[in-house]
Design a protein around this motif. Structure first.
Motif, PDB file in Angstrom:
ATOM      1  N   PRO A   1       0.760  -1.054  -0.166  1.00 45.04           N
ATOM      2  CA  PRO A   1      -0.050  -0.087   0.121  1.00 45.04           C
ATOM      3  C   PRO A   1       0.957   1.345   0.025  1.00 45.04           C
ATOM      4  CG  PRO A   1      -0.548  -1.559   1.778  1.00 45.04           C
ATOM      5  CD  PRO A   1       0.742  -2.040   1.393  1.00 45.04           C
ATOM      6  N   ALA A   2       0.111   2.530  -0.208  1.00 44.74           N
ATOM      7  CA  ALA A   2       0.995   3.649  -0.202  1.00 44.74           C
ATOM      8  C   ALA A   2       0.751   4.336   1.168  1.00 44.74           C
ATOM      9  CB  ALA A   2       0.540   4.544  -1.515  1.00 44.74           C
ATOM     10  N   PHE A   3       1.938   4.749   1.681  1.00 41.27           N
ATOM     11  CA  PHE A   3       2.307   5.389   3.097  1.00 41.27           C
ATOM     12  C   PHE A   3       2.959   6.617   2.836  1.00 41.27           C
ATOM     13  CE2 PHE A   3       1.680   0.627   4.076  1.00 41.27           C
ATOM     14  CZ  PHE A   3       0.441   0.875   4.727  1.00 41.27           C
ATOM     15  N   ASP A   4       2.435   7.556   3.744  1.00 37.06           N
ATOM     16  CA  ASP A   4       3.386   8.762   4.046  1.00 37.06           C
ATOM     17  C   ASP A   4       4.412   8.701   5.222  1.00 37.06           C
ATOM     18  OD1 ASP A   4       2.098  10.174   1.965  1.00 37.06           O
ATOM     19  OD2 ASP A   4       0.618  10.927   3.493  1.00 37.06           O
ATOM     20  N   ALA A   5       3.986   7.751   6.005  1.00 36.62           N
ATOM     21  CA  ALA A   5       4.991   7.606   7.335  1.00 36.62           C
ATOM     22  C   ALA A   5       4.542   6.185   7.775  1.00 36.62           C
ATOM     23  CB  ALA A   5       5.085   8.712   7.871  1.00 36.62           C
ATOM     24  N   LEU A   6       5.632   5.727   8.774  1.00 36.61           N
ATOM     25  CA  LEU A   6       5.132   4.458   9.473  1.00 36.61           C
ATOM     26  C   LEU A   6       5.746   4.770  11.156  1.00 36.61           C
ATOM     27  CD1 LEU A   6       6.445   1.975   6.795  1.00 36.61           C
ATOM     28  CD2 LEU A   6       4.147   2.483   7.100  1.00 36.61           C
ATOM     29  N   LEU A   7       5.014   4.106  11.982  1.00 30.77           N
ATOM     30  CA  LEU A   7       5.507   4.333  13.305  1.00 30.77           C
ATOM     31  C   LEU A   7       5.417   2.889  14.056  1.00 30.77           C
ATOM     32  CD1 LEU A   7       6.472   6.171  15.737  1.00 30.77           C
ATOM     33  CD2 LEU A   7       4.002   6.346  16.331  1.00 30.77           C
ATOM     34  N   ALA A   8       6.740   2.727  14.318  1.00 27.28           N
ATOM     35  CA  ALA A   8       6.949   1.474  15.090  1.00 27.28           C
ATOM     36  C   ALA A   8       6.852   1.696  16.695  1.00 27.28           C
ATOM     37  CB  ALA A   8       8.321   0.687  14.687  1.00 27.28           C
ATOM     38  N   ILE A   9       6.072   0.744  17.192  1.00 32.02           N
ATOM     39  CA  ILE A   9       5.892   0.620  18.745  1.00 32.02           C
ATOM     40  C   ILE A   9       6.239  -0.567  19.287  1.00 32.02           C
ATOM     41  CG2 ILE A   9       4.188   2.490  18.618  1.00 32.02           C
ATOM     42  CD1 ILE A   9       2.267   0.364  18.876  1.00 32.02           C
ATOM     43  N   ALA A  10       6.545  -0.793  20.430  1.00 32.48           N
ATOM     44  CA  ALA A  10       6.730  -1.824  21.441  1.00 32.48           C
ATOM     45  C   ALA A  10       8.097  -2.600  21.003  1.00 32.48           C
ATOM     46  CB  ALA A  10       5.736  -2.853  21.281  1.00 32.48           C
ATOM     47  N   ASP A  11       8.434  -2.927  19.941  1.00 31.19           N
ATOM     48  CA  ASP A  11       9.388  -3.933  19.665  1.00 31.19           C
ATOM     49  C   ASP A  11      10.706  -2.838  19.091  1.00 31.19           C
ATOM     50  OD1 ASP A  11       7.945  -6.344  20.006  1.00 31.19           O
ATOM     51  OD2 ASP A  11       7.282  -5.963  17.867  1.00 31.19           O
ATOM     52  N   GLN A  12      12.013  -3.695  19.303  1.00 28.22           N
ATOM     53  CA  GLN A  12      13.083  -2.766  18.919  1.00 28.22           C
ATOM     54  C   GLN A  12      13.198  -2.945  17.337  1.00 28.22           C
ATOM     55  OE1 GLN A  12      16.720  -4.344  20.209  1.00 28.22           O
ATOM     56  NE2 GLN A  12      17.773  -2.609  19.354  1.00 28.22           N
ATOM     57  N   VAL A  13      13.520  -1.874  16.725  1.00 26.92           N
ATOM     58  CA  VAL A  13      13.742  -1.946  15.314  1.00 26.92           C
ATOM     59  C   VAL A  13      15.400  -1.930  14.760  1.00 26.92           C
ATOM     60  CG1 VAL A  13      13.602  -0.376  13.155  1.00 26.92           C
ATOM     61  CG2 VAL A  13      11.700  -0.368  14.737  1.00 26.92           C
ATOM     62  N   THR A  14      15.707  -3.039  14.455  1.00 27.45           N
ATOM     63  CA  THR A  14      17.166  -3.071  13.763  1.00 27.45           C
ATOM     64  C   THR A  14      17.398  -2.480  12.639  1.00 27.45           C
ATOM     65  OG1 THR A  14      16.900  -4.975  12.583  1.00 27.45           O
ATOM     66  CG2 THR A  14      17.063  -5.414  15.259  1.00 27.45           C
ATOM     67  N   PRO A  15      18.731  -2.169  12.354  1.00 22.33           N
ATOM     68  CA  PRO A  15      18.980  -1.443  11.088  1.00 22.33           C
ATOM     69  C   PRO A  15      18.661  -2.435   9.943  1.00 22.33           C
ATOM     70  CG  PRO A  15      21.025  -1.315  12.490  1.00 22.33           C
ATOM     71  CD  PRO A  15      19.865  -2.212  13.374  1.00 22.33           C
ATOM     72  N   ASP A  16      18.810  -3.585  10.033  1.00 24.22           N
ATOM     73  CA  ASP A  16      18.186  -4.410   9.037  1.00 24.22           C
ATOM     74  C   ASP A  16      16.666  -4.383   8.561  1.00 24.22           C
ATOM     75  OD1 ASP A  16      20.872  -5.427   8.565  1.00 24.22           O
ATOM     76  OD2 ASP A  16      20.502  -7.460   9.579  1.00 24.22           O
ATOM     77  N   MET A  17      15.961  -4.452   9.978  1.00 19.99           N
ATOM     78  CA  MET A  17      14.577  -4.235   9.703  1.00 19.99           C
ATOM     79  C   MET A  17      14.211  -3.007   8.995  1.00 19.99           C
ATOM     80  SD  MET A  17      13.502  -5.958  13.325  1.00 19.99           S
ATOM     81  CE  MET A  17      11.762  -5.324  13.315  1.00 19.99           C
TER      82      MET A  17
END
Length: 214
Positions: free
Chosen positions: A44-60
């Motif tokens: 889908p088309a997004f303007d931005a994403l926000l990650a919560i709860a889990d850690q975001v690694t550089p690969d992710m």
């Protein structure tokens, strides 16, 4: 508008294409599952994403932003404190809300870590008169920032989140290098090679033997 992340990832993508939200808030792992599935089912088309709860690694982060075509933002907070810091979109460090809390990064002896070093993240709350928390051990590891932030903001900041120290195990010598090489190889695969893959796991069963499960 909400949708359960417990549904199959293909159903999540179909719902997102139907609703067409410009912004998506989800656990970091959910963003990665969507990114992997989008190679086959379309993004889908997004303007931005926000990650919560889990850690975001550089690969992710690389995989999600490449596959879903939008920047992935992340804040840092605790149930005991509320929102603590916001990740800088320019430099990647975490700007702490200094009017709300004070942070320290200390080594195993409780001494402050040097710039560039990593240690346990301690927080002191300034805005909770009902239950003050002083030098509260968050259970997280963070890296000390070096110098002022290139973005120009002058809020106190730490450089990066390493993860929860209770979740970190020491592996035999050479295992981390092998795992890093395998992850880097996976990252270089063309998008077509990821079709049909929703998750992958690198296992360390015994010395010299690390199967890849997809």
């Amino acid at each position: 508008v909400c949708f359960s992340s417990r549904t199959p990832v293909e159903a999540q993508l179909a719902w997102l294409r139907q609703e067409q939200p410009r912004h998506l808030i989800a656990r970091a792992a959910v963003h990665e599952h969507l990114a992997l599935a989008a190679y086959e089912h379309g993004a889908p088309a997004f303007d931005a994403l926000l990650a919560i709860a889990d850690q975001v690694t550089p690969d992710m982060r690389r995989r999600v932003e490449q596959s879903l075509g939008a920047p992935l933002h992340q804040n840092y907070g605790l149930n005991e404190f509320g929102m603590v810091a916001v990740r800088c979109p320019e430099a990647g460090r975490y700007h702490v809300h200094g009017e709300h809390c004070v942070f320290e990064i200390v080594d195993a002896d409780g001494s402050p870590c040097v710039p560039g070093g990593q240690g346990r993240l301690l927080l002191t709350c300034l805005t909770n008169p009902a239950m003050p928390l002083l030098r509260y051990d968050t259970g997280d590891l963070a890296r000390v920032a070096e110098g002022p932030c290139p973005c120009g903001r002058t809020l106190p900041a730490f450089a990066d989140l390493i993860g929860r120290h209770l979740h970190i195990a020491c592996l035999p010598a050479g295992v981390q290098a092998q795992e890093r090489d395998l992850r880097e190889l996976l990252e270089t695969l063309p998008a077509a090679a990821w079709r049909g893959i929703t998750q992958y796991q690198i296992r360390h069963a015994r010395a010299g033997h690390g199967p890849l499960r997809v």
